[in-house]
Design a protein around this motif. Structure first.
Motif, PDB file in Angstrom:
ATOM      1  N   ILE A   9       0.825  -1.205   0.000  1.00  0.00           N
ATOM      2  CA  ILE A   9       0.000   0.000   0.000  1.00  0.00           C
ATOM      3  C   ILE A   9       0.861   1.256   0.000  1.00  0.00           C
ATOM      4  CG2 ILE A   9      -1.703   1.315   1.308  1.00  0.00           C
ATOM      5  CD1 ILE A   9      -2.808  -1.355   2.329  1.00  0.00           C
ATOM      6  N   SER A  10       1.900   1.270   0.856  1.00  0.00           N
ATOM      7  CA  SER A  10       2.763   2.448   0.932  1.00  0.00           C
ATOM      8  C   SER A  10       3.499   2.684  -0.382  1.00  0.00           C
ATOM      9  CB  SER A  10       3.764   2.302   2.081  1.00  0.00           C
ATOM     10  OG  SER A  10       4.579   1.148   1.896  1.00  0.00           O
ATOM     11  N   ASN A  11       4.013   1.608  -0.994  1.00  0.00           N
ATOM     12  CA  ASN A  11       4.697   1.756  -2.280  1.00  0.00           C
ATOM     13  C   ASN A  11       3.742   2.227  -3.367  1.00  0.00           C
ATOM     14  OD1 ASN A  11       7.111   0.909  -1.164  1.00  0.00           O
ATOM     15  ND2 ASN A  11       6.833  -1.230  -1.765  1.00  0.00           N
ATOM     16  N   GLY A  12       2.531   1.730  -3.327  1.00  0.00           N
ATOM     17  CA  GLY A  12       1.533   2.174  -4.297  1.00  0.00           C
ATOM     18  C   GLY A  12       1.205   3.652  -4.153  1.00  0.00           C
ATOM     19  N   LEU A  13       1.084   4.118  -2.902  1.00  0.00           N
ATOM     20  CA  LEU A  13       0.820   5.532  -2.672  1.00  0.00           C
ATOM     21  C   LEU A  13       1.988   6.400  -3.124  1.00  0.00           C
ATOM     22  CD1 LEU A  13      -0.913   5.419   0.838  1.00  0.00           C
ATOM     23  CD2 LEU A  13      -1.983   5.886  -1.369  1.00  0.00           C
ATOM     24  N   VAL A  14       3.228   5.929  -2.856  1.00  0.00           N
ATOM     25  CA  VAL A  14       4.410   6.680  -3.285  1.00  0.00           C
ATOM     26  C   VAL A  14       4.430   6.814  -4.803  1.00  0.00           C
ATOM     27  CG1 VAL A  14       6.918   6.599  -3.440  1.00  0.00           C
ATOM     28  CG2 VAL A  14       5.808   6.137  -1.263  1.00  0.00           C
ATOM     29  N   ILE A  15       4.154   5.697  -5.502  1.00  0.00           N
ATOM     30  CA  ILE A  15       4.138   5.731  -6.969  1.00  0.00           C
ATOM     31  C   ILE A  15       3.033   6.651  -7.479  1.00  0.00           C
ATOM     32  CG2 ILE A  15       3.755   4.338  -9.038  1.00  0.00           C
ATOM     33  CD1 ILE A  15       5.033   1.988  -7.552  1.00  0.00           C
ATOM     34  N   LEU A  16       1.877   6.600  -6.838  1.00  0.00           N
ATOM     35  CA  LEU A  16       0.758   7.443  -7.257  1.00  0.00           C
ATOM     36  C   LEU A  16       1.088   8.919  -7.107  1.00  0.00           C
ATOM     37  CD1 LEU A  16      -2.186   7.846  -8.135  1.00  0.00           C
ATOM     38  CD2 LEU A  16      -2.847   7.610  -5.718  1.00  0.00           C
ATOM     39  N   PHE A  17       1.616   9.307  -5.952  1.00  0.00           N
ATOM     40  CA  PHE A  17       1.963  10.708  -5.732  1.00  0.00           C
ATOM     41  C   PHE A  17       3.123  11.141  -6.622  1.00  0.00           C
ATOM     42  CE2 PHE A  17      -0.344  10.135  -1.671  1.00  0.00           C
ATOM     43  CZ  PHE A  17      -1.176  11.249  -1.754  1.00  0.00           C
ATOM     44  N   ALA A  18       4.056  10.221  -6.877  1.00  0.00           N
ATOM     45  CA  ALA A  18       5.163  10.553  -7.783  1.00  0.00           C
ATOM     46  C   ALA A  18       4.643  10.859  -9.184  1.00  0.00           C
ATOM     47  CB  ALA A  18       6.169   9.405  -7.824  1.00  0.00           C
ATOM     48  N   LEU A  19       3.696  10.063  -9.659  1.00  0.00           N
ATOM     49  CA  LEU A  19       3.106  10.312 -10.977  1.00  0.00           C
ATOM     50  C   LEU A  19       2.350  11.628 -11.006  1.00  0.00           C
ATOM     51  CD1 LEU A  19       1.828   6.712 -11.871  1.00  0.00           C
ATOM     52  CD2 LEU A  19       3.821   7.901 -12.802  1.00  0.00           C
ATOM     53  N   LEU A  20       1.660  11.944  -9.917  1.00  0.00           N
ATOM     54  CA  LEU A  20       0.914  13.205  -9.857  1.00  0.00           C
ATOM     55  C   LEU A  20       1.853  14.412  -9.917  1.00  0.00           C
ATOM     56  CD1 LEU A  20      -1.817  12.388  -7.154  1.00  0.00           C
ATOM     57  CD2 LEU A  20      -2.128  12.631  -9.626  1.00  0.00           C
ATOM     58  N   PHE A  21       3.010  14.297  -9.257  1.00  0.00           N
ATOM     59  CA  PHE A  21       3.966  15.409  -9.267  1.00  0.00           C
ATOM     60  C   PHE A  21       4.732  15.489 -10.589  1.00  0.00           C
ATOM     61  CE2 PHE A  21       3.502  15.150  -4.598  1.00  0.00           C
ATOM     62  CZ  PHE A  21       3.290  16.494  -4.333  1.00  0.00           C
ATOM     63  N   ILE A  22       4.957  14.356 -11.228  1.00  0.00           N
ATOM     64  CA  ILE A  22       5.703  14.341 -12.488  1.00  0.00           C
ATOM     65  C   ILE A  22       4.831  14.778 -13.659  1.00  0.00           C
ATOM     66  CG2 ILE A  22       6.861  12.805 -14.145  1.00  0.00           C
ATOM     67  CD1 ILE A  22       7.918  11.208 -11.802  1.00  0.00           C
ATOM     68  N   PHE A  23       3.533  14.552 -13.562  1.00  0.00           N
ATOM     69  CA  PHE A  23       2.652  14.819 -14.704  1.00  0.00           C
ATOM     70  C   PHE A  23       2.714  16.261 -15.205  1.00  0.00           C
ATOM     71  CE2 PHE A  23      -1.456  16.084 -16.500  1.00  0.00           C
ATOM     72  CZ  PHE A  23      -1.498  15.209 -17.587  1.00  0.00           C
ATOM     73  N   PRO A  24       2.704  17.302 -14.337  1.00  0.00           N
ATOM     74  CA  PRO A  24       2.813  18.672 -14.880  1.00  0.00           C
ATOM     75  C   PRO A  24       4.076  18.889 -15.702  1.00  0.00           C
ATOM     76  CG  PRO A  24       2.094  18.736 -12.599  1.00  0.00           C
ATOM     77  CD  PRO A  24       2.485  17.317 -12.886  1.00  0.00           C
ATOM     78  N   PHE A  25       5.203  18.326 -15.248  1.00  0.00           N
ATOM     79  CA  PHE A  25       6.450  18.454 -16.017  1.00  0.00           C
ATOM     80  C   PHE A  25       6.324  17.716 -17.343  1.00  0.00           C
ATOM     81  CE2 PHE A  25      10.756  16.869 -17.057  1.00  0.00           C
ATOM     82  CZ  PHE A  25      11.380  18.092 -17.265  1.00  0.00           C
ATOM     83  N   TYR A  26       5.719  16.544 -17.339  1.00  0.00           N
ATOM     84  CA  TYR A  26       5.492  15.800 -18.583  1.00  0.00           C
ATOM     85  C   TYR A  26       4.611  16.597 -19.536  1.00  0.00           C
ATOM     86  CZ  TYR A  26       3.266  12.439 -21.733  1.00  0.00           C
ATOM     87  OH  TYR A  26       2.769  11.812 -22.846  1.00  0.00           O
ATOM     88  N   TRP A  27       3.590  17.233 -19.001  1.00  0.00           N
ATOM     89  CA  TRP A  27       2.664  18.004 -19.837  1.00  0.00           C
ATOM     90  C   TRP A  27       3.370  19.225 -20.441  1.00  0.00           C
ATOM     91  CZ3 TRP A  27      -1.574  16.668 -22.063  1.00  0.00           C
ATOM     92  CH2 TRP A  27      -2.430  17.628 -22.587  1.00  0.00           C
ATOM     93  N   ILE A  28       4.257  19.853 -19.693  1.00  0.00           N
ATOM     94  CA  ILE A  28       5.005  21.001 -20.211  1.00  0.00           C
ATOM     95  C   ILE A  28       5.942  20.561 -21.337  1.00  0.00           C
ATOM     96  CG2 ILE A  28       6.836  22.643 -19.628  1.00  0.00           C
ATOM     97  CD1 ILE A  28       5.518  22.966 -16.904  1.00  0.00           C
ATOM     98  N   VAL A  29       6.671  19.468 -21.113  1.00  0.00           N
ATOM     99  CA  VAL A  29       7.643  19.012 -22.115  1.00  0.00           C
ATOM    100  C   VAL A  29       6.934  18.590 -23.393  1.00  0.00           C
ATOM    101  CG1 VAL A  29       9.393  17.273 -22.642  1.00  0.00           C
ATOM    102  CG2 VAL A  29       9.346  18.367 -20.394  1.00  0.00           C
ATOM    103  N   THR A  30       5.867  17.812 -23.276  1.00  0.00           N
ATOM    104  CA  THR A  30       5.152  17.383 -24.480  1.00  0.00           C
ATOM    105  C   THR A  30       4.452  18.561 -25.149  1.00  0.00           C
ATOM    106  OG1 THR A  30       3.232  16.772 -23.110  1.00  0.00           O
ATOM    107  CG2 THR A  30       4.826  15.032 -23.649  1.00  0.00           C
ATOM    108  N   GLY A  31       3.937  19.496 -24.339  1.00  0.00           N
ATOM    109  CA  GLY A  31       3.274  20.662 -24.915  1.00  0.00           C
ATOM    110  C   GLY A  31       4.218  21.557 -25.690  1.00  0.00           C
ATOM    111  N   ALA A  32       5.498  21.519 -25.354  1.00  0.00           N
ATOM    112  CA  ALA A  32       6.477  22.335 -26.080  1.00  0.00           C
ATOM    113  C   ALA A  32       6.646  21.870 -27.517  1.00  0.00           C
ATOM    114  CB  ALA A  32       7.823  22.279 -25.356  1.00  0.00           C
TER     115      ALA A  32
END
Length: 272
Positions: A9-32
């Protein structure tokens, strides 16, 4: 047989929050790499099917290299100045006894509660009287006395054994040599953490840079990219290209000081 689900459960939550924090950066890079119509399309295109470099071409029609140099130079000078001044002040407040020490430290802590907007008007007036508006030293020097830096270094300097300092004094070590050869190496983990905080704070200090700069050549990269927004249209692809470029130095600084940053964050918990 019972299985321990806590790590899963803890690892799943860490991965989930990591994806949530990484997504804005991914969206900026792809949007460029998206054209304007695709960048604002609904539903969104999660990955650019027809990537383009036109956004970067349009971005570099402006003095982006000059803006990048300004941001890097200002943030780097602030980082060096804050680390040096804060380490000296923190060591003195932690290990030296003199009248008013508690009052001075209390003022530093109280200054941390003041929003930057509160002091910006008198700061601008003072810098204007000095003729420092729209200059490098006008942007750098006010940031060197960062109260948080002094607070952080003072807390870490308290963990240095006083017996070590006394032994160095008995051996005839001068104050400057004692600080440079003994205290400073012990403060390196804290300075690594402070260096990252200071660089990011200086790089993203949009509000102060907006008030204290006047000319286009003195603009920083975040400020210069913000000026590309039109009155009636917003070139999202160009803005995302600028944001992607602006994120590279911060990532590089974090990778460079990552080990010291991790040690600086965890040292207090281990020793406490």
């Amino acid at each position: 047989m019972k299985t321990n689900r806590s790590p899963v459960i803890s690892n799943g939550l860490v991965i989930l929050f990591a994806l949530l924090f990484i997504f804005p950066f991914y969206w900026i890079v792809t949007g460029a790499f998206k054209i304007q119509t695709v960048a604002v399309a609904i539903p969104p295109e999660w990955f650019p099917l027809e990537p383009t470099l036109q956004n970067f071409a349009d971005l570099f029609k402006n003095p982006v290299w000059r803006w990048t140099f300004n941001s890097f130079f200002i943030a780097s000078c602030e980082m060096i100045g804050v680390c040096l001044a804060a380490s000296l002040a923190g060591y003195v407040l932690a290990k030296k006894s003199f009248p008013g020490r508690v009052i001075i430290f209390t003022l530093f802590v109280a200054a941390m509660a003041l929003p930057k907007q509160v002091i910006l008007v008198p700061l601008f007036t003072m810098l204007a009287d000095f003729g420092w508006v729209d200059t490098y030293h006008g942007l750098i020097l006010p940031a060197i006395g960062w109260p948080f830096g002094v607070f952080l270094m003072k807390q870490f300097a308290q963990t240095i054994p006083s017996e070590l300092i006394e032994a160095a004094k008995i051996d005839g070590c001068s104050e400057l040599r004692l600080f440079y050869n003994i205290v400073l190496p012990l403060l390196k983990p804290a300075m690594g953490a402070l260096a990252i905080f200071t660089f990011i704070n200086g790089w993203n200090d949009y509000f102060s840079q907006l008030i204290l700069t006047r000319s286009t050549p003195m603009m920083t990269l975040p400020l210069g990219v913000a000026t590309l927004q039109g009155e009636y249209t917003t070139p999202y692809g160009v803005l995302m290209a600028g944001a992607a470029i602006a994120s590279v130095p911060m990532i590089a600084i974090f990778v460079l000081f990552q080990k010291s940053f991790t040690q600086g964050i965890t040292m207090g918990a281990v020793k406490g």
